[in-house]
Design a protein around this motif. Structure first.
Motif, PDB file in Angstrom:
ATOM      1  N   ALA A 246       0.812  -1.220   0.000  1.00 30.54           N
ATOM      2  CA  ALA A 246       0.000   0.000   0.000  1.00 30.54           C
ATOM      3  C   ALA A 246       0.845   1.271   0.000  1.00 30.54           C
ATOM      4  N   ARG A 247       1.889   1.321   0.836  1.00 32.02           N
ATOM      5  CA  ARG A 247       2.695   2.538   0.936  1.00 32.02           C
ATOM      6  C   ARG A 247       3.464   2.795  -0.361  1.00 32.02           C
ATOM      7  N   ASP A 248       4.136   1.744  -0.879  1.00 26.06           N
ATOM      8  CA  ASP A 248       4.900   1.911  -2.123  1.00 26.06           C
ATOM      9  C   ASP A 248       3.967   2.223  -3.294  1.00 26.06           C
ATOM     10  N   ARG A 249       2.794   1.629  -3.276  1.00 30.14           N
ATOM     11  CA  ARG A 249       1.829   1.896  -4.348  1.00 30.14           C
ATOM     12  C   ARG A 249       1.425   3.363  -4.352  1.00 30.14           C
ATOM     13  N   ALA A 250       1.130   3.903  -3.178  1.00 24.04           N
ATOM     14  CA  ALA A 250       0.735   5.307  -3.082  1.00 24.04           C
ATOM     15  C   ALA A 250       1.848   6.224  -3.566  1.00 24.04           C
ATOM     16  N   GLU A 251       3.098   5.893  -3.183  1.00 27.07           N
ATOM     17  CA  GLU A 251       4.239   6.710  -3.608  1.00 27.07           C
ATOM     18  C   GLU A 251       4.430   6.643  -5.118  1.00 27.07           C
ATOM     19  N   THR A 252       4.242   5.446  -5.692  1.00 29.99           N
ATOM     20  CA  THR A 252       4.391   5.283  -7.139  1.00 29.99           C
ATOM     21  C   THR A 252       3.306   6.045  -7.889  1.00 29.99           C
ATOM     22  N   LEU A 253       2.083   5.956  -7.424  1.00 26.81           N
ATOM     23  CA  LEU A 253       0.990   6.690  -8.066  1.00 26.81           C
ATOM     24  C   LEU A 253       1.263   8.180  -8.055  1.00 26.81           C
ATOM     25  N   GLU A 254       1.764   8.678  -6.924  1.00 28.32           N
ATOM     26  CA  GLU A 254       2.058  10.105  -6.826  1.00 28.32           C
ATOM     27  C   GLU A 254       3.236  10.484  -7.712  1.00 28.32           C
ATOM     28  N   ALA A 255       4.273   9.647  -7.718  1.00 31.44           N
ATOM     29  CA  ALA A 255       5.478   9.961  -8.485  1.00 31.44           C
ATOM     30  C   ALA A 255       5.182  10.059  -9.981  1.00 31.44           C
ATOM     31  N   PHE A 256       4.289   9.207 -10.480  1.00 30.60           N
ATOM     32  CA  PHE A 256       3.989   9.198 -11.909  1.00 30.60           C
ATOM     33  C   PHE A 256       2.742  10.016 -12.247  1.00 30.60           C
ATOM     34  N   GLY A 257       2.189  10.715 -11.261  1.00 30.75           N
ATOM     35  CA  GLY A 257       1.019  11.544 -11.525  1.00 30.75           C
ATOM     36  C   GLY A 257      -0.212  10.756 -11.917  1.00 30.75           C
TER      37      GLY A 257
END
Length: 364
Positions: A250-261
């Protein structure tokens, strides 16, 4: 137009599209199951079934406040099968049959370019793909209706009560034969009942996912919206990245979604669109054992909603204590919400609102 959802324990979402558009990537993004993704056309040969959880941060907040041992989100069933059309352009009957069982159809259109992924099965113009899919659905429905008209005409001759069904199906055949969509036509409740057994594709709600390169995804309306019915949601996504993000915690997914917009991600975008399209809303039950999200149709009364939790609750319904979920959270939990007057008592005919928390009193 009514949804078929009420016939199922869980709403069914059917993914479709032409070959190599990214259907399997969307399935992976929604279910965190990457099997089936391939760079060659017609790689998906069997129907796969998975579950997608409806993204809902309120649910977890409620569960924490109540100290729930288990937190259970609302879910949707997701199916993915072979492309809508076989090599050569004929409709795939297996795919059409599965889509007729779905409550909502999600069509994936290809807008991305990738030398490693052939585009011969679809091309890269999502507008032309949308037009092709719409026509294919109309043709499929027209063929289905045509095969039943003679039988219905014979029935109507000896049974006057069957005349309405014959006239409805004849009208539907003409509309689809001209390439039209049944969901763009106004139908009476009796006419919809006559069409229900056929489960026509052109009567089902459709969500369009444009699988685009990163730089093509923006907040502006996509040109595909100009060629599909105005009521159909259109969502541009980069499904390659969405599928990769879905495999993370969940945490890495949220960071990835944010990083790639990518915003809230494919699962949240699609589930929101499905709930809106099927006119469904979320309500909650919450205690120390479990906090759980449930789905019911917008406008359902409290007694019917209680039946989603357990049939005994619907049969023996007495009353329901009701509070808005955010108000309960702001109050510090259910007990505190009662003290502060946030919770009220409602009867069986109370229309459940989205994000209501219900505590049902019933007798058996």
């Amino acid at each position: 137009m009514g949804s078929a959802y009420s016939r199922y324990a869980m709403a069914i979402l059917g993914i479709t599209g032409l070959s190599n558009t990214g259907k399997s990537s969307l399935f992976a993004a929604l279910t965190a199951r990457p099997e089936g993704i391939a760079s060659f056309p017609f790689s998906t040969t069997e129907t796969r079934v998975g579950i997608t959880r409806i993204v809902d941060p309120i649910l977890r907040q409620l569960g924490r406040l109540e100290g729930s041992a288990r937190i259970t989100p609302a879910t949707l069933e997701v199916t993915d099968g072979p492309p809508l059309q076989e090599p050569g352009g004929d409709l795939d009957n297996r795919t059409v049959g599965k889509l007729r069982q779905a409550d909502c159809i999600v069509v994936v259109l290809r807008a991305f370019t990738d030398p490693s992924v052939p585009d011969g099965g679809s091309g890269t113009d999502p507008r032309s793909q949308a037009e092709e899919v719409l026509l294919a659905m109309a043709i499929s429905d027209a063929q289905m209706f045509e095969g039943s008209i003679v039988r219905l005409r014979n029935q109507a001759t000896s049974r006057p009560e069957r005349r309405e069904a014959f006239e409805t199906v004849s009208r539907a055949f003409e509309i689809c034969g001209d390439g039209g969509l049944l969901r763009q036509t106004r139908w009476s409740d009796l006419e919809l009942k006559a069409l229900a057994d056929f489960a026509p594709l052109t009567l089902k709600p459709v969500i369009w996912v444009v699988n685009a390169d990163e730089e093509q995804v923006s907040g502006t309306p996509h040109p595909v919206a100009e060629v599909v019915p105005a009521s159909d949601p259109v969502a541009p996504m980069t499904l390659r990245l969405e599928a990769e993000a879905a495999m993370l915690d969940a945490r890495d997914r949220a960071e990835t979604l944010e990083a790639f917009g990518l915003g809230r991600g494919a699962a949240a975008t699609i589930s929101d669109a499905v709930l809106d399209t099927l006119a469904m809303c979320i309500f909650y039950t919450s205690n120390s054992r479990e906090t759980r999200a449930w789905l019911t149709q917008v406008g359902s009364n409290a007694r019917r909603a209680a039946g989603k939790v357990h049939s005994d609750m619907e049969r023996g319904f007495i009353r329901a204590e009701v509070g808005n979920a955010q108000a309960v959270i702001d109050a510090g939990g259910w007990a505190a919400a009662r003290v502060k007057g946030v919770v009220r008592v409602e009867g069986r005919d109370y229309p459940v609102h989205s994000r209501d928390v219900l505590q049902v009193r019933f007798s058996v």
